[in-house]
Write a protein that holds these residues in place. Structure first.
Motif, PDB file in Angstrom:
ATOM      1  N   ARG A 115       0.833  -1.210   0.000  1.00 33.30           N
ATOM      2  CA  ARG A 115       0.000   0.000   0.000  1.00 33.30           C
ATOM      3  C   ARG A 115       0.866   1.258   0.000  1.00 33.30           C
ATOM      4  O   ARG A 115       0.581   2.211  -0.724  1.00 33.30           O
ATOM      5  N   ASP A 116       1.944   1.264   0.795  1.00 39.95           N
ATOM      6  CA  ASP A 116       2.838   2.415   0.834  1.00 39.95           C
ATOM      7  C   ASP A 116       3.448   2.679  -0.540  1.00 39.95           C
ATOM      8  O   ASP A 116       3.516   3.818  -0.999  1.00 39.95           O
ATOM      9  N   LYS A 146      -7.280  12.485  -9.883  1.00 39.04           N
ATOM     10  CA  LYS A 146      -6.453  11.928  -8.813  1.00 39.04           C
ATOM     11  C   LYS A 146      -7.326  11.423  -7.669  1.00 39.04           C
ATOM     12  O   LYS A 146      -7.116  10.315  -7.170  1.00 39.04           O
ATOM     13  N   GLU A 147      -8.306  12.202  -7.270  1.00 40.60           N
ATOM     14  CA  GLU A 147      -9.192  11.793  -6.181  1.00 40.60           C
ATOM     15  C   GLU A 147      -9.964  10.526  -6.545  1.00 40.60           C
ATOM     16  O   GLU A 147     -10.157   9.646  -5.720  1.00 40.60           O
ATOM     17  N   ARG A 157      -7.561  10.310   4.115  1.00 39.01           N
ATOM     18  CA  ARG A 157      -6.701   9.228   4.606  1.00 39.01           C
ATOM     19  C   ARG A 157      -5.471   9.071   3.724  1.00 39.01           C
ATOM     20  O   ARG A 157      -4.363   8.831   4.208  1.00 39.01           O
ATOM     21  N   TYR A 158      -5.646   9.216   2.414  1.00 37.56           N
ATOM     22  CA  TYR A 158      -4.529   9.139   1.470  1.00 37.56           C
ATOM     23  C   TYR A 158      -3.453  10.171   1.831  1.00 37.56           C
ATOM     24  O   TYR A 158      -2.266   9.846   1.917  1.00 37.56           O
ATOM     25  N   TYR A 159      -3.873  11.410   2.049  1.00 37.02           N
ATOM     26  CA  TYR A 159      -2.900  12.456   2.348  1.00 37.02           C
ATOM     27  C   TYR A 159      -2.275  12.274   3.731  1.00 37.02           C
ATOM     28  O   TYR A 159      -1.115  12.642   3.935  1.00 37.02           O
ATOM     29  N   GLN A 160      -3.005  11.698   4.667  1.00 36.61           N
ATOM     30  CA  GLN A 160      -2.414  11.369   5.969  1.00 36.61           C
ATOM     31  C   GLN A 160      -1.310  10.330   5.802  1.00 36.61           C
ATOM     32  O   GLN A 160      -0.219  10.467   6.371  1.00 36.61           O
ATOM     33  N   LEU A 161      -1.590   9.291   5.029  1.00 36.19           N
ATOM     34  CA  LEU A 161      -0.587   8.245   4.789  1.00 36.19           C
ATOM     35  C   LEU A 161       0.618   8.809   4.037  1.00 36.19           C
ATOM     36  O   LEU A 161       1.770   8.503   4.372  1.00 36.19           O
ATOM     37  N   LEU A 162       0.341   9.617   3.013  1.00 32.83           N
ATOM     38  CA  LEU A 162       1.427  10.203   2.232  1.00 32.83           C
ATOM     39  C   LEU A 162       2.320  11.072   3.110  1.00 32.83           C
ATOM     40  O   LEU A 162       3.547  10.985   3.044  1.00 32.83           O
TER      41      LEU A 162
END
Length: 88
Positions: A20-21, A38-39, A52-57
């Protein structure tokens, strides 16, 4: 140090990026032609909300494993993040 804490230490040294990373970094490195593409890809390909994507990024940008995996992308994103922080 107990045996249990030694095991955790050794495992901590062997950290690698999860699938996932790697997918998050690969998606972030792509070029987007239209607004919302992109979204949509975040939802469809990763099954994540944009938040959540931007938190992980953001968390990935602080990891050395991410830097080793995609150094140009991670360094560029770190610079952008730092510029935004300074602008606040």
């Amino acid at each position: 140090m107990t045996l249990r804490s030694q095991e955790v230490f050794v495992v901590g040294e062997l950290n690698e990026l999860s699938e996932r990373d790697r997918a998050v970094l690969a998606l972030e490195g792509r070029q987007w032609r239209t607004a919302g593409a992109k979204e949509r890809a975040i939802r469809e390909e990763l099954g994540l909300s944009s938040t959540r994507y931007y938190q992980l990024l953001n968390a990935l940008l602080d990891r050395e494993e991410a830097l080793a995996f995609a150094p140009v992308l991670v360094n560029r994103l770190r610079r952008v993040r730092e510029a935004r922080r300074e602008a606040r």
